[in-house]
Design an enzyme around this catalytic site. Structure first.
Site, PDB file in Angstrom:
ATOM      1  N   ASP A 143       0.849  -1.195   0.000  1.00 54.79           N
ATOM      2  CA  ASP A 143       0.000   0.000   0.000  1.00 54.79           C
ATOM      3  C   ASP A 143       0.890   1.254   0.000  1.00 54.79           C
ATOM      4  O   ASP A 143       1.787   1.382   0.844  1.00 54.79           O
ATOM      5  CB  ASP A 143      -0.869  -0.057   1.277  1.00 54.79           C
ATOM      6  CG  ASP A 143      -1.965   0.988   1.303  1.00 54.79           C
ATOM      7  OD1 ASP A 143      -2.440   1.372   0.218  1.00 54.79           O
ATOM      8  OD2 ASP A 143      -2.366   1.387   2.415  1.00 54.79           O
ATOM      9  N   HIS A 144       0.657   2.168  -0.919  1.00 57.12           N
ATOM     10  CA  HIS A 144       1.382   3.456  -0.980  1.00 57.12           C
ATOM     11  C   HIS A 144       2.902   3.329  -1.009  1.00 57.12           C
ATOM     12  O   HIS A 144       3.596   3.989  -0.208  1.00 57.12           O
ATOM     13  CB  HIS A 144       0.983   4.358   0.200  1.00 57.12           C
ATOM     14  CG  HIS A 144      -0.432   4.830   0.145  1.00 57.12           C
ATOM     15  ND1 HIS A 144      -0.866   5.810  -0.713  1.00 57.12           N
ATOM     16  CD2 HIS A 144      -1.534   4.424   0.815  1.00 57.12           C
ATOM     17  CE1 HIS A 144      -2.167   6.007  -0.556  1.00 57.12           C
ATOM     18  NE2 HIS A 144      -2.596   5.159   0.359  1.00 57.12           N
TER      19      HIS A 144
ATOM     20  N   HIS B 130      -7.770   9.895   3.781  1.00 61.45           N
ATOM     21  CA  HIS B 130      -7.378   8.897   4.791  1.00 61.45           C
ATOM     22  C   HIS B 130      -7.774   9.338   6.207  1.00 61.45           C
ATOM     23  O   HIS B 130      -7.920  10.528   6.465  1.00 61.45           O
ATOM     24  CB  HIS B 130      -5.857   8.678   4.742  1.00 61.45           C
ATOM     25  CG  HIS B 130      -5.405   8.014   3.473  1.00 61.45           C
ATOM     26  ND1 HIS B 130      -4.665   8.653   2.522  1.00 61.45           N
ATOM     27  CD2 HIS B 130      -5.614   6.762   3.004  1.00 61.45           C
ATOM     28  CE1 HIS B 130      -4.434   7.824   1.514  1.00 61.45           C
ATOM     29  NE2 HIS B 130      -4.989   6.670   1.780  1.00 61.45           N
TER      30      HIS B 130
ATOM     31  N   ASN C 279     -10.287   0.453  -0.198  1.00 64.23           N
ATOM     32  CA  ASN C 279      -9.264   0.357   0.852  1.00 64.23           C
ATOM     33  C   ASN C 279      -9.804   0.703   2.231  1.00 64.23           C
ATOM     34  O   ASN C 279     -10.423   1.759   2.415  1.00 64.23           O
ATOM     35  CB  ASN C 279      -8.131   1.343   0.545  1.00 64.23           C
ATOM     36  CG  ASN C 279      -7.197   0.835  -0.525  1.00 64.23           C
ATOM     37  OD1 ASN C 279      -7.487  -0.130  -1.206  1.00 64.23           O
ATOM     38  ND2 ASN C 279      -6.054   1.488  -0.656  1.00 64.23           N
TER      39      ASN C 279
ATOM     40  N   GLU D  42      -1.487   5.923  -8.614  1.00 59.59           N
ATOM     41  CA  GLU D  42      -2.467   6.926  -8.152  1.00 59.59           C
ATOM     42  C   GLU D  42      -2.320   8.209  -8.953  1.00 59.59           C
ATOM     43  O   GLU D  42      -1.207   8.682  -9.186  1.00 59.59           O
ATOM     44  CB  GLU D  42      -2.277   7.206  -6.649  1.00 59.59           C
ATOM     45  CG  GLU D  42      -3.244   8.265  -6.124  1.00 59.59           C
ATOM     46  CD  GLU D  42      -3.354   8.299  -4.591  1.00 59.59           C
ATOM     47  OE1 GLU D  42      -3.286   7.224  -3.964  1.00 59.59           O
ATOM     48  OE2 GLU D  42      -3.489   9.403  -4.046  1.00 59.59           O
TER      49      GLU D  42
END
Ligand code: G3H
Ligand code: 13P
Ligand code: ZN
Length: 309
Positions: free
Chosen positions: A82-83, A180, A254, A134
């Site tokens: 993730d990220h 987030h 997510n 992204e």
């Protein structure tokens, strides 16, 4: 059953108008709660690991725990970074057994994001690993996006098409108003569905990804606040908006904050009611059960991924 990529999962999700949950994992109890929910619901599943999770638990521990989960459950699970914010972390996860990585170049210019994503895609595809990128920025509640600033922050549909074509990326995280954490909206929660519809119509059969998609369930907020915590004013993405997104090409949703809140609410409650307990199993067991029930609810009632194996 070995770990799988998200290719088949996304194809089926796209065709079936549902989304697969991607849940952030940091320790054994979190992995067990999520995987047991997926087993109970017969749901496809993505477990994802952030740079922070790798730092906290170490790559090798998380890898072995996820391998144990696959062996124990017999489920087809995808393991995703993730990220990832540079090539090196993506390479390290690809070399270390992940089946999917995210390269998050959203802080770079359009051209630099393309160049970085392309480099990761080449390395990953040669090794049978899929890549999420992204485009656009997930604004925080503090950014208070004004209508005229949306175009600068949210994903531009034409750029999304060019980005996908030039990078060969397998899925794309888009910015349409989520963010987030536990504080996503100040007033009424709103997503830019017009933009999402435009993007998905320009990219047919292409899986889109929604980050910052926790709902911040009121029951957990209330429990946290009741038992000594303070998450006053927390607000997430309502479940009906997530269901709507899943109808419009969003194949991966997510979720991290909801796991954190479910677990922490349960631990706070247990310790407040049982001040003499100091055996971690006594408070981690109900925390794992609370998390499992919450994930099963998401699969069944929000994502629509139950019974899709
Ligand atoms: O998008 C971020 C995820 O919630 C992971 O958070 O970097 O604190 O592990 P983290
Ligand atoms: P939440 O903070 O809404 O759970 O989002 C998690 C996420 O997007 C992980 O990449
Ligand atoms: Zn995210």
């Amino acid at each position: 059953m070995p770990l799988v990529t998200t290719k088949e999962m996304f194809k089926k999700a796209y065709e079936g108008n549902y989304a697969v949950g991607a849940f952030n994992v940091n320790n054994m109890e979190i992995i067990q709660g999520i995987v047991d929910a997926a087993k109970e619901e017969r749901s496809p599943l993505i477990l994802q690991v952030s740079a922070g999770a790798r730092k906290y638990a170490k790559h090798v521990y998380l890898m072995k725990l996820v391998e144990a989960a696959v062996e124990d459950s017999g489920l087809p699970i995808a393991l995703h970074l993730d990220h990832g914010d540079d090539f090196e972390i993506c390479k390290s996860c690809i070399d270390g057994g992940f089946t999917s990585v995210m390269i998050d170049g959203s802080k770079h210019s359009f051209e630099d994001n393309i160049a970085l994503t392309k480099r990761v895609v080449e390395y990953a595809h040669e090794r049978g690993v899929v890549v999420e990128a992204e485009l656009g920025k997930l604004a925080g509640v503090e950014d208070d996006v004004q209508v005229d600033a949306k175009d600068a922050i949210y994903t531009n549909p034409d750029q999304a098409v060019e980005f996908v074509e030039r990078t060969g990326v397998d899925s794309l995280a888009i910015a349409i108003g989520t963010s987030h954490g536990a504080y996503k909206f100040k007033g009424e929660p709103k997503l830019d569905f017009e933009r999402l519809e435009k993007i998905s119509s320009l990219l047919p059969n292409f899986p889109l990804v929604l980050h910052g998609a926790s709902t911040v369930l009121p029951e957990f907020v209330e429990l946290c606040n009741k038992y000594g915590g303070n998450v006053a004013g927390a607000q997430g993405v309502p479940e009906n908006l997530l269901r709507q997104a899943a109808q419009l090409g969003v194949c991966k949703i997510n979720i991290d904050t909801d796991l954190r809140l479910a677990m922490t609410a349960s631990i706070r409650k247990h310790l407040a009611e049982n001040p003499g307990d100091f055996d971690p199993r006594q408070y981690l067991k109900p925390a794992r059960e609370a998390l499992q029930a919450m994930v099963a609810h998401k699969m069944k009632n929000v994502l629509g991924s139950s019974n899709k194996l």
